[in-house]
Design a protein around this motif. Sequence first.
Motif, PDB file in Angstrom:
ATOM      1  N   LYS A  29      -2.864  -0.671   7.557  1.00 53.01           N
ATOM      2  CA  LYS A  29      -4.123  -0.418   6.852  1.00 53.01           C
ATOM      3  C   LYS A  29      -4.492  -1.540   5.883  1.00 53.01           C
ATOM      4  N   PHE A  30      -3.571  -2.465   5.649  1.00 52.45           N
ATOM      5  CA  PHE A  30      -3.797  -3.563   4.709  1.00 52.45           C
ATOM      6  C   PHE A  30      -3.968  -4.873   5.463  1.00 52.45           C
ATOM      7  N   ILE A  38       0.911  -3.697  -0.679  1.00 49.78           N
ATOM      8  CA  ILE A  38       1.576  -2.700   0.154  1.00 49.78           C
ATOM      9  C   ILE A  38       2.691  -2.016  -0.629  1.00 49.78           C
ATOM     10  N   LYS A  39       3.485  -2.805  -1.350  1.00 48.19           N
ATOM     11  CA  LYS A  39       4.566  -2.225  -2.157  1.00 48.19           C
ATOM     12  C   LYS A  39       4.006  -1.353  -3.280  1.00 48.19           C
ATOM     13  N   ALA A  40       2.909  -1.787  -3.884  1.00 46.17           N
ATOM     14  CA  ALA A  40       2.290  -0.986  -4.939  1.00 46.17           C
ATOM     15  C   ALA A  40       1.754   0.331  -4.369  1.00 46.17           C
ATOM     16  N   ALA A  41       1.182   0.282  -3.186  1.00 44.47           N
ATOM     17  CA  ALA A  41       0.674   1.501  -2.554  1.00 44.47           C
ATOM     18  C   ALA A  41       1.815   2.460  -2.238  1.00 44.47           C
ATOM     19  N   TYR A  42       2.920   1.940  -1.714  1.00 39.73           N
ATOM     20  CA  TYR A  42       4.089   2.782  -1.463  1.00 39.73           C
ATOM     21  C   TYR A  42       4.554   3.447  -2.750  1.00 39.73           C
ATOM     22  N   PHE A  43       4.659   2.658  -3.819  1.00 38.69           N
ATOM     23  CA  PHE A  43       5.150   3.177  -5.096  1.00 38.69           C
ATOM     24  C   PHE A  43       4.218   4.243  -5.655  1.00 38.69           C
ATOM     25  N   LEU A  44       2.929   3.951  -5.692  1.00 43.56           N
ATOM     26  CA  LEU A  44       1.974   4.895  -6.280  1.00 43.56           C
ATOM     27  C   LEU A  44       1.863   6.182  -5.465  1.00 43.56           C
ATOM     28  N   LEU A  45       1.780   6.058  -4.163  1.00 41.75           N
ATOM     29  CA  LEU A  45       1.699   7.261  -3.329  1.00 41.75           C
ATOM     30  C   LEU A  45       2.961   8.107  -3.447  1.00 41.75           C
ATOM     31  N   SER A  46       4.111   7.454  -3.483  1.00 37.02           N
ATOM     32  CA  SER A  46       5.358   8.195  -3.652  1.00 37.02           C
ATOM     33  C   SER A  46       5.408   8.894  -5.002  1.00 37.02           C
ATOM     34  N   LEU A  47       4.944   8.216  -6.035  1.00 35.46           N
ATOM     35  CA  LEU A  47       4.941   8.810  -7.368  1.00 35.46           C
ATOM     36  C   LEU A  47       3.979   9.991  -7.445  1.00 35.46           C
TER      37      LEU A  47
END
Length: 70
Positions: A29-30, A38-47
């Motif tokens: 999607k990026f 991508i890493k920020a999206a993983y972190f935020l969605l997981s949080l």
Amino acid sequence: MDEVVYFVSLIVFFAVSLRILRAVHIEGKFEKMKIWEIKAAYFLLSLIFAHMLAEIMVQLSHLITNNLGQ
């Protein structure tokens, strides 16, 4: 007591949701080579997922303790 339930649930659900999101492969999607995003999206969605699930655990612990007290 609520803080302990929330914090432990947050950590557990963060790890679980991070593994699940990595298995979904949202990199498509990026744009290519946007690794930081991508890493920020993983972190935020997981949080976000972990917070929602931890709040559910706090509510469940309230239900259980209220039912045991009656």
